[in-house]
Scaffold this motif. Structure first.
Motif, short mmCIF file in Angstrom:
data_model
loop_
_atom_site.label_atom_id
_atom_site.label_comp_id
_atom_site.label_asym_id
_atom_site.label_seq_id
_atom_site.Cartn_x
_atom_site.Cartn_y
_atom_site.Cartn_z
N SER A 1 0.84 -1.19 0.00
CA SER A 1 0.00 0.00 0.00
C SER A 1 0.88 1.25 0.00
N VAL A 2 0.29 2.34 -0.46
CA VAL A 2 0.99 3.61 -0.53
C VAL A 2 0.39 4.54 0.51
N LEU B 1 1.12 11.45 0.27
CA LEU B 1 2.31 11.61 -0.55
C LEU B 1 2.23 12.90 -1.33
N GLN C 1 6.46 12.42 -4.91
CA GLN C 1 6.61 11.10 -4.32
C GLN C 1 5.68 10.09 -4.99
N LEU C 2 4.47 10.52 -5.32
CA LEU C 2 3.51 9.64 -5.98
C LEU C 2 4.02 9.23 -7.36
N SER D 1 7.12 9.17 -8.35
CA SER D 1 8.27 8.30 -8.13
C SER D 1 7.82 6.88 -7.80
N GLU D 2 6.83 6.75 -6.96
CA GLU D 2 6.30 5.43 -6.57
C GLU D 2 5.70 4.72 -7.78
N LEU D 3 4.98 5.46 -8.62
CA LEU D 3 4.38 4.85 -9.81
C LEU D 3 5.45 4.41 -10.80
N ARG E 1 8.46 3.50 -10.04
CA ARG E 1 9.10 2.31 -9.44
C ARG E 1 8.22 1.09 -9.68
N ARG E 2 6.92 1.24 -9.53
CA ARG E 2 6.00 0.11 -9.72
C ARG E 2 5.96 -0.35 -11.17
#
Length: 93
Positions: free
Chosen positions: A2-3, A7, A11-12, A14-16, A18-19
């Motif tokens: 989970s995120v 964020l 950051q969001l 960056s997380e996407l 990475r995913r």
């Protein structure tokens, strides 16, 4: 995985990114924009009219000392007077 809900946009993203490098189930992104006005002072009074000298809305705590309430009212009227002065000065130019 989970995120966290708080964020930043960076950051969001960056997380996407990475995913995207790992095979995962589709991701649904929900963006909510909230506008919250939580006044410290829940009570208010509106004095005057917009077309006749201006309207003044004063927020206050009705449980506060009378001196504090009067100070807030005096301050609001000083601010309105200043705004009216600036308006009249700008009309002359």
């Amino acid at each position: 995985m989970s995120v966290p809900s708080q964020l930043t946009t960076e950051q969001l993203i960056s997380e996407l990114m990475r995913r995207q490098q790992k095979p995962q189930a589709p991701v649904e992104i929900v963006v909510r924009h909230l506008r919250q006005q939580d006044h410290e002072f829940k009570d208010s009074i509106t004095i005057g009219t917009p077309g006749r000298g201006g309207e003044v809305k004063i927020y206050f705590d009705s449980g506060a000392a009378e001196e504090e309430i009067n100070r807030r009212i005096d301050s609001a009227f000083r601010a309105r007077g200043y705004a009216q002065l600036k308006l009249s000065e700008s009309s002359l130019i």
